[in-house]
Scaffold this motif. Structure first.
Motif, PDB file in Angstrom:
ATOM      1  N   ASP A  69       0.833  -1.204   0.000  1.00  0.00           N
ATOM      2  CA  ASP A  69       0.000   0.000   0.000  1.00  0.00           C
ATOM      3  C   ASP A  69       0.869   1.256   0.000  1.00  0.00           C
ATOM      4  O   ASP A  69       0.601   2.223  -0.737  1.00  0.00           O
ATOM      5  CB  ASP A  69      -0.921   0.014   1.223  1.00  0.00           C
ATOM      6  N   SER A 102       2.592   1.625  -3.328  1.00  0.00           N
ATOM      7  CA  SER A 102       1.622   2.018  -4.353  1.00  0.00           C
ATOM      8  C   SER A 102       1.392   3.532  -4.315  1.00  0.00           C
ATOM      9  O   SER A 102       1.271   4.180  -5.373  1.00  0.00           O
ATOM     10  CB  SER A 102       0.297   1.283  -4.124  1.00  0.00           C
ATOM     11  N   LEU A 159       9.565  -3.278  -4.585  1.00  0.00           N
ATOM     12  CA  LEU A 159       8.423  -4.120  -4.963  1.00  0.00           C
ATOM     13  C   LEU A 159       8.849  -5.563  -5.187  1.00  0.00           C
ATOM     14  O   LEU A 159       8.130  -6.506  -4.819  1.00  0.00           O
ATOM     15  CB  LEU A 159       7.761  -3.563  -6.226  1.00  0.00           C
ATOM     16  N   LEU A 202       2.142  -3.105 -10.440  1.00  0.00           N
ATOM     17  CA  LEU A 202       2.871  -1.885 -10.089  1.00  0.00           C
ATOM     18  C   LEU A 202       4.237  -1.840 -10.762  1.00  0.00           C
ATOM     19  O   LEU A 202       4.688  -0.765 -11.187  1.00  0.00           O
ATOM     20  CB  LEU A 202       3.034  -1.795  -8.566  1.00  0.00           C
ATOM     21  N   ARG A 230      -0.944  -7.814  -7.832  1.00  0.00           N
ATOM     22  CA  ARG A 230      -0.917  -6.373  -7.572  1.00  0.00           C
ATOM     23  C   ARG A 230       0.498  -5.827  -7.684  1.00  0.00           C
ATOM     24  O   ARG A 230       0.727  -4.778  -8.306  1.00  0.00           O
ATOM     25  CB  ARG A 230      -1.487  -6.119  -6.180  1.00  0.00           C
TER      26      ARG A 230
END
Length: 265
Positions: A147, A150, A178, A208, A204
């Motif tokens: 989170d 992101s 990441l 990203l 996810r």
């Protein structure tokens, strides 16, 4: 002799009519079959049931069976009848055995044990639940980190879209962070719901990373899209110029060219 014969015939007659019913007890003993009237009129006894560190006082008719006792204990202990083993005087008793037939009296002691196979199944289920919970907690921790990353990707994207050039190192650092989260997700042993949650986070993170790659390319060539627009504009102007010349306009060619470039500028 006639009276004896008559008495014998009466007994046989009663059996035939079904007034006396018989049932076979464990061990081969043939006894008169119990009915609800017999059970309700039988004396009630209190049985002391020991279950580990717990003790239960169970009142029930003396002619009840150990199966009856198990059904009552199921409500007291939460153990299903099939998960119970009842011992009286050191011997395990079958469900069909009657309490009074084996010597159980008021205040007699019975030991309740949980079936080993059932206990093992519950232990395995508990371990599976603990493993699942641990995996879900690990995925949740990584989700929290993703989170934060992101949010940084979104902020970086806003800067690049605005036309500001960003240092290449910004993209490398975020990509590496990441990838670290991706490796941590891969190390989690997960099943069931935890596996589903892990898969969602893996996709996810991959999304990203792809997003960063596109931003990096745009940051390296910020005028790539505007250059294409210029090329299209120039092509349109030359098409307009050719159409004017083809129409044999009375204006001099130099004047036409000057006007066209003024419009373009």
């Amino acid at each position: 002799m006639k009276r004896l014969s008559s008495s014998k015939r009466v007994v046989v007659k009663n059996v035939v009519k079904g007034e006396i019913e018989w049932e076979l007890r464990p061990g081969g003993m043939l006894v008169q079959k119990r009915n609800m009237g017999d059970a309700s009129s039988a004396p009630v006894i209190n049985i002391k049931v020991s279950h580990g560190s717990y003790h239960h006082d169970i009142p029930l008719p003396a002619q009840s069976t150990f199966g009856d006792l198990k059904r009552i204990l199921a409500q007291e202990t939460g153990l299903e009848p099939k998960e119970q083993r009842l011992l009286f005087q050191g011997k395990e008793k079958d469900d069909g055995e009657c309490l009074h037939m084996v010597g159980v009296k008021d205040m007699s002691k019975v030991v309740l044990l949980e079936d080993p196979a059932s206990k093992e199944r519950k232990l395995q289920e508990m371990n599976r639940n603990q493993t699942l919970l641990k995996a879900c907690e690990e995925v949740a921790k990584i989700r929290s980190e993703v989170d934060k990353l992101s949010e940084k990707v979104i902020a970086l994207e806003a800067i690049v879209v605005a036309g500001t050039t960003v240092a290449e190192n910004e993209f490398h650092v975020l990509t590496e962070l990441l990838m670290v989260q991706l490796l941590q997700l891969d190390s989690i042993e997960a099943n069931g719901e935890a596996k589903v949650q892990r898969r969602v986070e893996v996709r996810r993170v991959q999304g990203l990373v792809d997003r960063l790659d596109k931003l990096k390319a745009r940051n390296s060539n910020p005028f790539g899209s505007s250059s294409n627009a210029v090329a299209v504009a120039v092509s349109s102007k030359w098409e307009a110029f050719e159409s004017v010349v083809g129409a044999q306009s009375p204006l001099p060619a130099s004047t036409i060219i000057t006007q066209e470039w003024e419009v373009f500028d």
